[in-house]
Write an enzyme that holds these catalytic residues in place. Sequence first.
Site, PDB file in Angstrom:
ATOM      1  N   CYS A  51       0.832  -1.197   0.000  1.00  0.00           N
ATOM      2  CA  CYS A  51       0.000   0.000   0.000  1.00  0.00           C
ATOM      3  C   CYS A  51       0.875   1.259   0.000  1.00  0.00           C
ATOM      4  O   CYS A  51       2.095   1.196   0.089  1.00  0.00           O
ATOM      5  CB  CYS A  51      -0.897  -0.008   1.234  1.00  0.00           C
ATOM      6  SG  CYS A  51       0.038   0.086   2.774  1.00  0.00           S
ATOM      7  N   ALA A  54       3.131   1.579   2.939  1.00  0.00           N
ATOM      8  CA  ALA A  54       4.303   0.701   2.800  1.00  0.00           C
ATOM      9  C   ALA A  54       5.387   1.394   1.971  1.00  0.00           C
ATOM     10  O   ALA A  54       6.572   1.335   2.307  1.00  0.00           O
ATOM     11  CB  ALA A  54       3.915  -0.619   2.146  1.00  0.00           C
ATOM     12  N   ARG A  85      11.834  -6.009   6.444  1.00  0.00           N
ATOM     13  CA  ARG A  85      12.508  -5.761   5.155  1.00  0.00           C
ATOM     14  C   ARG A  85      14.019  -5.985   5.243  1.00  0.00           C
ATOM     15  O   ARG A  85      14.700  -6.018   4.247  1.00  0.00           O
ATOM     16  CB  ARG A  85      12.193  -4.328   4.723  1.00  0.00           C
ATOM     17  CG  ARG A  85      12.664  -3.947   3.335  1.00  0.00           C
ATOM     18  CD  ARG A  85      11.865  -2.766   2.859  1.00  0.00           C
ATOM     19  NE  ARG A  85      12.361  -2.117   1.696  1.00  0.00           N
ATOM     20  CZ  ARG A  85      12.929  -0.909   1.666  1.00  0.00           C
ATOM     21  NH1 ARG A  85      13.123  -0.242   2.794  1.00  0.00           N
ATOM     22  NH2 ARG A  85      13.280  -0.358   0.533  1.00  0.00           N
ATOM     23  N   HIS A 182       6.122   6.148  -2.391  1.00  0.00           N
ATOM     24  CA  HIS A 182       7.488   6.572  -2.715  1.00  0.00           C
ATOM     25  C   HIS A 182       7.482   8.058  -3.065  1.00  0.00           C
ATOM     26  O   HIS A 182       8.321   8.830  -2.613  1.00  0.00           O
ATOM     27  CB  HIS A 182       8.035   5.825  -3.941  1.00  0.00           C
ATOM     28  CG  HIS A 182       8.079   4.334  -3.808  1.00  0.00           C
ATOM     29  ND1 HIS A 182       7.862   3.484  -4.877  1.00  0.00           N
ATOM     30  CD2 HIS A 182       8.321   3.537  -2.739  1.00  0.00           C
ATOM     31  CE1 HIS A 182       7.987   2.241  -4.469  1.00  0.00           C
ATOM     32  NE2 HIS A 182       8.258   2.239  -3.181  1.00  0.00           N
TER      33      HIS A 182
HETATM   34  S1  CFN Z   1       9.028  -0.850  -2.922  1.00  0.00           S
HETATM   35 FE1  CFN Z   1      10.973  -0.930  -3.999  1.00  0.00          FE
HETATM   36  S2  CFN Z   1      12.536   0.354  -3.319  1.00  0.00           S
HETATM   37  S3  CFN Z   1      11.100  -0.982  -6.164  1.00  0.00           S
HETATM   38 FE2  CFN Z   1      12.242  -2.636  -5.392  1.00  0.00          FE
HETATM   39  S4  CFN Z   1      14.305  -1.999  -5.186  1.00  0.00           S
HETATM   40 FE3  CFN Z   1      11.212  -4.455  -3.946  1.00  0.00          FE
HETATM   41  S5  CFN Z   1       9.123  -4.511  -3.370  1.00  0.00           S
HETATM   42 MO1  CFN Z   1      10.267  -5.204  -1.534  1.00  0.00          MO
HETATM   43  S6  CFN Z   1      10.676  -3.232  -0.493  1.00  0.00           S
HETATM   44 FE4  CFN Z   1      12.328  -3.527  -1.896  1.00  0.00          FE
HETATM   45 FE5  CFN Z   1      13.299  -1.689  -3.300  1.00  0.00          FE
HETATM   46 FE6  CFN Z   1      12.987  -0.250  -5.376  1.00  0.00          FE
HETATM   47 FE7  CFN Z   1      10.021  -2.743  -2.544  1.00  0.00          FE
HETATM   48  S7  CFN Z   1      14.244  -2.562  -1.498  1.00  0.00           S
HETATM   49  S8  CFN Z   1      12.323  -5.608  -2.483  1.00  0.00           S
HETATM   50  S9  CFN Z   1      11.862  -4.652  -6.108  1.00  0.00           S
HETATM   51  N1  CFN Z   1      11.653  -2.678  -3.520  1.00  0.00           N
END
Ligand code: CFN
Length: 528
Positions: A51, A54, A85, A182
């Site tokens: 969401c 998150a 995480r 984000h």
């Molecule tokens: S929201 Fe992002 S911030 S997009 Fe990526 S590399 Fe995943 S979903 Mo989990 S939390 Fe994680 Fe990053 Fe960018 Fe999220 S560190 S693994 S692919 N991710």
Amino acid sequence: MNARNIVLDQYSAKIYKNRKEHIMEVTEETKTQPIAANTRTVPGIITNRGCCYAGCKGVVLGPLKDVLVLTHGPIGCGFYSWGTRRNKAKAEDGRNFIEYCFSTDLQEPDIVFGGEKKLRQAIDEAMKIFNPKCIMICSTCPVGLIGDDIHAVAAEAEKEYGISCMAFSCEGYKGVSQSGGHHIANNTVMRRIIGTGDVQPTKKFRINILGEYNIGGDGWEQERILKRIGYEVVAVFTGDGSYDALSKSHTAQLNLVQCHRSINYIAEMMKTKYGIDWIKVNFVGLEAIIRSLRDMAMYFGDPELSARTEEVIADEMAGIAEAKDYYFSKLKGKTAALFVGGSRAHHYQKLLADFGVKTVLAGYEFAHRDDYEGREVIPTIKEDADSKNIEHIEVEKDPDKYQAFLTAEQYELLKSKIQLEDYYGMIPEMENGSIVVDDLNQFETDEFIKLLKPDIFFSGVKDKYQIQKAGVVSKQLHSYDYSGPYAGFTGAINFARDVTMGIYTPAWGLVTAPWKNKSVLKAKLAGG
Ligand code: CFN
């Protein structure tokens, strides 16, 4: 019939119409076609998405170790985003708030009568116990629904305690996934933190790493390599990150963007405000790292830096050569499916390819079209340029879109300059015959496993067990299941080791659902 159609044909007409835009078999023809992404999930479908909260609290703000990130909402939201995480951080001034879960723990009476009072109390308590210099308040769904004014409470706290207190209206329901979160986090970090610190730049090659969250220690491994070459890492956004480092990040000369999806907004804003260029990098996968390091050296155009870059690459590669060959011999010819977030499903294909593993199915949970289709620096033509004068700017990959603005000559020239390899996106880099699925759901996961039979499936915590129940080894690429780092040269070997262990574990071939060989109902009745 191909796998895509077999899966789609099982849907009702309405769902079929929606999902067919999100699923693509990669061919020469489809490679240049759009894919639907960043749209609302069909209600009722079991999606893996997260969401807005998150994306804001969990992803971008959570890793800041000297900031007290306070979840305003029921305890579940704070609890679930607590430590799961594996974004690691080392205390610098003896304090490291990411070990804690701070929440206002809203209850029913607060929902009915308003939660601002409880938020004020939580801030008072936090100041008494922890005395942080910065508090970030993150909203959850009910807070938005009842209309608590978290921004007013934050402003009061700033006055009362003389600290920095920011509020983020990142209610979970906002937007279609964590992607909106984000963006919300990026905007406030840019507006309130970046550029507020004072520092006199001393070293030559000053860089920031954007979109690196230090999962399993990835960021530390990248910093180690970059420092060996001679770079100064001013700030990492936001893995093992700090308010202080971010506040000085405007003094860097170049921004490296590891995860474009989560942080491209800050990269763009820093370019506009401070004129800091950014380049996309990928420190996951050996070839990808080497390309990234060379791109960086090329950007600075310093012969000594280039020579040092080559030295470090050669040394790091020599250090892992034996292990690399061994794991290549174990993994060559295996197949993988990857379904992760907004950038890893692309990055990790490079790492798998280093060890001879082919990706047969890939997709993102919440990426946008540019992450799939690619949006790389490609040649285009300036309005006033003569036909020989081509400069590099970012455009979408379809030159036809620009036809109306260009002369026939310019259009032909632009078309001739565009190569698929120029795009740094998922689809153009995948082999023909592979499948790309946006916002993969539970049903499609099951079906594609049956049809494509990948040797390993990389995904997340929600679908991990579903995949294992289907008899396929599943590896989490969000938290790495207690392992890592996977970035960098030695990280690549850690990854290959874990994948080899997973694939060669015989357990997965022995998995049979209990209802397949005995009547579950009868067994229960007999047992009383
Ligand atoms: S929201 Fe992002 S911030 S997009 Fe990526 S590399 Fe995943 S979903 Mo989990 S939390 Fe994680 Fe990053 Fe960018 Fe999220 S560190 S693994 S692919 N991710």
